[in-house]
Design a protein around this motif. Structure first.
Motif, PDB file in Angstrom:
ATOM      1  N   MET A 270       0.840  -1.187   0.000  1.00  0.00           N
ATOM      2  CA  MET A 270       0.000   0.000   0.000  1.00  0.00           C
ATOM      3  C   MET A 270       0.882   1.246   0.000  1.00  0.00           C
ATOM      4  SD  MET A 270      -1.300   0.078   3.968  1.00  0.00           S
ATOM      5  CE  MET A 270      -1.884  -1.617   3.881  1.00  0.00           C
ATOM      6  N   ALA A 271       0.315   2.375  -0.420  1.00  0.00           N
ATOM      7  CA  ALA A 271       1.027   3.644  -0.353  1.00  0.00           C
ATOM      8  C   ALA A 271       1.022   4.123   1.090  1.00  0.00           C
ATOM      9  CB  ALA A 271       0.365   4.667  -1.256  1.00  0.00           C
ATOM     10  N   THR A 272       2.174   4.536   1.575  1.00  0.00           N
ATOM     11  CA  THR A 272       2.280   4.957   2.965  1.00  0.00           C
ATOM     12  C   THR A 272       3.063   6.252   3.068  1.00  0.00           C
ATOM     13  OG1 THR A 272       4.270   3.605   3.269  1.00  0.00           O
ATOM     14  CG2 THR A 272       2.171   2.591   3.844  1.00  0.00           C
ATOM     15  N   THR A 273       2.778   7.016   4.122  1.00  0.00           N
ATOM     16  CA  THR A 273       3.535   8.225   4.399  1.00  0.00           C
ATOM     17  C   THR A 273       4.984   7.844   4.681  1.00  0.00           C
ATOM     18  OG1 THR A 273       1.584   9.287   5.320  1.00  0.00           O
ATOM     19  CG2 THR A 273       3.720  10.238   5.895  1.00  0.00           C
ATOM     20  N   SER A 274       5.900   8.622   4.115  1.00  0.00           N
ATOM     21  CA  SER A 274       7.312   8.265   4.197  1.00  0.00           C
ATOM     22  C   SER A 274       8.066   9.157   5.172  1.00  0.00           C
ATOM     23  CB  SER A 274       7.956   8.391   2.812  1.00  0.00           C
ATOM     24  OG  SER A 274       9.338   8.127   2.882  1.00  0.00           O
ATOM     25  N   LYS A 275       9.064   8.575   5.841  1.00  0.00           N
ATOM     26  CA  LYS A 275       9.975   9.341   6.683  1.00  0.00           C
ATOM     27  C   LYS A 275      11.207   9.789   5.898  1.00  0.00           C
ATOM     28  CE  LYS A 275       8.625   7.071  11.007  1.00  0.00           C
ATOM     29  NZ  LYS A 275       9.105   6.276  12.176  1.00  0.00           N
ATOM     30  N   ILE A 276      11.296   9.398   4.628  1.00  0.00           N
ATOM     31  CA  ILE A 276      12.413   9.813   3.782  1.00  0.00           C
ATOM     32  C   ILE A 276      12.293  11.315   3.540  1.00  0.00           C
ATOM     33  CG2 ILE A 276      13.539   9.519   1.536  1.00  0.00           C
ATOM     34  CD1 ILE A 276      12.342   6.657   1.501  1.00  0.00           C
ATOM     35  N   GLU A 277      13.373  12.031   3.754  1.00  0.00           N
ATOM     36  CA  GLU A 277      13.328  13.496   3.773  1.00  0.00           C
ATOM     37  C   GLU A 277      12.943  14.120   2.427  1.00  0.00           C
ATOM     38  OE1 GLU A 277      16.044  12.150   7.080  1.00  0.00           O
ATOM     39  OE2 GLU A 277      15.660  11.573   4.996  1.00  0.00           O
TER      40      GLU A 277
ATOM     41  N   PRO B  25       4.523  -1.086  -6.052  1.00  0.00           N
ATOM     42  CA  PRO B  25       3.821  -2.063  -6.888  1.00  0.00           C
ATOM     43  C   PRO B  25       4.598  -3.364  -7.080  1.00  0.00           C
ATOM     44  CG  PRO B  25       4.690  -0.289  -8.236  1.00  0.00           C
ATOM     45  CD  PRO B  25       4.932   0.101  -6.816  1.00  0.00           C
ATOM     46  N   THR B  26       5.862  -3.398  -6.626  1.00  0.00           N
ATOM     47  CA  THR B  26       6.575  -4.653  -6.460  1.00  0.00           C
ATOM     48  C   THR B  26       7.282  -4.578  -5.105  1.00  0.00           C
ATOM     49  OG1 THR B  26       8.773  -4.094  -7.352  1.00  0.00           O
ATOM     50  CG2 THR B  26       7.072  -4.673  -8.952  1.00  0.00           C
TER      51      THR B  26
ATOM     52  N   GLU C 148       0.444  -7.652   5.397  1.00  0.00           N
ATOM     53  CA  GLU C 148      -0.022  -8.045   4.078  1.00  0.00           C
ATOM     54  C   GLU C 148       0.925  -7.535   2.999  1.00  0.00           C
ATOM     55  OE1 GLU C 148      -3.979  -7.537   1.198  1.00  0.00           O
ATOM     56  OE2 GLU C 148      -3.948  -6.690   3.220  1.00  0.00           O
ATOM     57  N   GLY C 149       1.262  -8.401   2.062  1.00  0.00           N
ATOM     58  CA  GLY C 149       2.138  -8.035   0.967  1.00  0.00           C
ATOM     59  C   GLY C 149       3.580  -8.455   1.163  1.00  0.00           C
ATOM     60  N   TYR C 150       3.900  -8.917   2.369  1.00  0.00           N
ATOM     61  CA  TYR C 150       5.281  -9.321   2.649  1.00  0.00           C
ATOM     62  C   TYR C 150       5.378 -10.792   3.054  1.00  0.00           C
ATOM     63  CZ  TYR C 150       6.343  -4.459   2.077  1.00  0.00           C
ATOM     64  OH  TYR C 150       6.468  -3.201   1.529  1.00  0.00           O
ATOM     65  N   GLU C 151       4.424 -11.581   2.585  1.00  0.00           N
ATOM     66  CA  GLU C 151       4.429 -13.010   2.863  1.00  0.00           C
ATOM     67  C   GLU C 151       5.678 -13.688   2.299  1.00  0.00           C
ATOM     68  OE1 GLU C 151       0.264 -11.468   2.874  1.00  0.00           O
ATOM     69  OE2 GLU C 151       1.963 -11.323   1.469  1.00  0.00           O
TER      70      GLU C 151
ATOM     71  N   MET D 290       3.003  -6.975  -7.262  1.00  0.00           N
ATOM     72  CA  MET D 290       1.834  -6.664  -6.437  1.00  0.00           C
ATOM     73  C   MET D 290       0.788  -5.930  -7.284  1.00  0.00           C
ATOM     74  SD  MET D 290       2.951  -7.887  -3.534  1.00  0.00           S
ATOM     75  CE  MET D 290       1.781  -7.245  -2.352  1.00  0.00           C
ATOM     76  N   PRO D 291       0.144  -6.613  -8.227  1.00  0.00           N
ATOM     77  CA  PRO D 291      -0.794  -5.934  -9.135  1.00  0.00           C
ATOM     78  C   PRO D 291      -1.965  -5.269  -8.428  1.00  0.00           C
ATOM     79  CG  PRO D 291      -0.930  -8.332  -9.349  1.00  0.00           C
ATOM     80  CD  PRO D 291       0.277  -8.043  -8.535  1.00  0.00           C
ATOM     81  N   ASP D 292      -2.326  -5.755  -7.223  1.00  0.00           N
ATOM     82  CA  ASP D 292      -3.435  -5.139  -6.498  1.00  0.00           C
ATOM     83  C   ASP D 292      -3.097  -3.743  -6.008  1.00  0.00           C
ATOM     84  OD1 ASP D 292      -1.589  -6.535  -4.818  1.00  0.00           O
ATOM     85  OD2 ASP D 292      -2.947  -6.244  -3.122  1.00  0.00           O
ATOM     86  N   ARG D 293      -1.821  -3.362  -6.076  1.00  0.00           N
ATOM     87  CA  ARG D 293      -1.404  -2.032  -5.633  1.00  0.00           C
ATOM     88  C   ARG D 293      -1.283  -1.023  -6.790  1.00  0.00           C
ATOM     89  NH1 ARG D 293       3.513  -3.212  -1.282  1.00  0.00           N
ATOM     90  NH2 ARG D 293       2.275  -4.417   0.220  1.00  0.00           N
TER      91      ARG D 293
END
Length: 248
Positions: free
Chosen positions: A1-8, A16-17, A45-48, A56-59
Motif C-alpha cells: 500500500m502507499a504509505t507516508t514516508s519518513k524519507i526526507e 507495486p513490487t 499483508e504483501g510481505y508473505e 503486487m498488481p493489487d497495488r
C-alpha cells in the motif's frame, strides 16, 4: 500500500513490487531487506514472501485514489527495473503514472542499463523523475551515463550510501543530487572530504544538492546514533529540490 514516508525528500511511498536481489556494494546492508523480514514476521499483508521479488498488481491503482498532489517514491522496497519484472508489468506502472498527472513520481534504480533499454522505445511521462544509485566509482558512476540517455524532465542521483570519494562526476543533464551516509549497526563511514567534493561540483554545475544524513558516523569520524549526527553540513541543512525542466 502507499504509505507516508519518513524519507526526507519525498512524501509517500508506493510499492507495486516488493523484494529485490543484491548486485553491488551499496546493497550490502539493504534497509529494504531488513524491513521486509520484519514486516513478514509481523504478518503484514504483501510481505508473505519476505524479500523475494514479488509483483503486487493489487497495488497498481493506489495513486489513482488520491486526488491531492503528492510526491511518490516508487518502489522504496524494490527496484522497478529488476530483470524479473517484465516490461509488460512496468508498462502498467507507467500507465498509472500517466493517468495521475497531479502526482510526481520519483523512481530510483541500480539497474540503469535496463531502465535505458525500457525507455529506448517509450516516452517518459513528464511527472516521472528518474534516478540512479551511485555508491562508488566502479558500480555507481557508469549508471549515470545510462541515465543521461533517458529523456526525463528530472534526472537525479542518489549517492547513498556514499562509500568512497567519487572524484570528478559528469553532471551534464543531471538536475538533482542526493547524498547520504549509511545508517544501521553495520554502517560504513562516510568521510567529510567525499561529501565536500560532491557538494562543490554540484554548486559549480548549478545542480540542486540535497544532503539527507550523516548516518551512523559523524563528520568528525566518530560513531554515534543517526539522530545525534543529524543532517547539518557546512553549518546548514541542504534541502534543495530540482526545478522542473523541459525534457532534454
Amino acid at each position: 500500500m502507499a504509505t507516508t514516508s519518513k524519507i526526507e525528500w519525498t512524501e509517500q511511498t508506493w510499492n507495486p513490487t516488493t523484494g529485490c536481489t543484491k548486485i553491488s556494494p551499496g546493497c550490502k546492508h539493504c534497509y529494504a531487506e531488513t524491513m521486509s523480514k520484519r514486516l513478514r514476521a509481523m504478518g503484514t499483508e504483501g510481505y508473505e514472501n519476505g524479500f523475494r521479488l514479488t509483483l503486487m498488481p493489487d497495488r497498481l491503482d493506489e495513486p489513482r485514489k488520491r486526488r491531492k498532489p503528492t510526491m511518490y517514491f516508487v518502489n522504496s522496497m524494490s527496484d522497478v527495473f529488476h530483470a524479473r519484472v517484465p516490461f509488460e508489468y512496468v508498462d502498467r506502472i507507467f500507465e498509472t503514472i500517466e493517468k495521475t498527472p497531479q502526482h510526481t513520481y520519483q523512481m530510483l534504480t541500480k539497474r540503469a542499463d535496463r531502465m535505458a533499454q525500457y525507455f529506448a522505445s517509450r516516452p517518459v511521462p513528464p511527472n516521472a523523475w528518474l534516478g540512479v544509485s551511485v555508491e562508488n566509482r566502479r558500480h555507481g558512476l557508469p549508471r549515470v551515463d545510462h541515465l543521461r540517455k533517458v529523456a526525463a524532465t528530472v534526472r537525479f542521483l542518489s549517492v547513498e550510501p556514499l562509500l568512497e570519494g567519487l572524484g570528478p562526476i559528469d553532471l551534464a543533464g543531471i538536475h538533482w543530487v542526493i547524498v547520504g551516509g549509511e545508517s544501521g549497526p553495520k554502517a560504513r563511514p562516510m568521510k567529510l572530504e567525499w561529501l565536500q567534493e560532491i557538494s562543490q561540483q554540484c554548486r559549480d554545475a548549478k545542480v540542486a544538492f540535497f544532503f539527507k544524513q550523516w548516518g551512523g558516523w559523524g563528520a568528525d569520524g566518530t560513531r554515534r546514533s543517526k539522530k545525534s549526527n543529524g543532517r547539518e553540513f557546512q553549518g546548514r541543512t541542504w534541502d534543495e529540490m530540482p526545478a522542473q525542466t523541459e525534457v532534454a
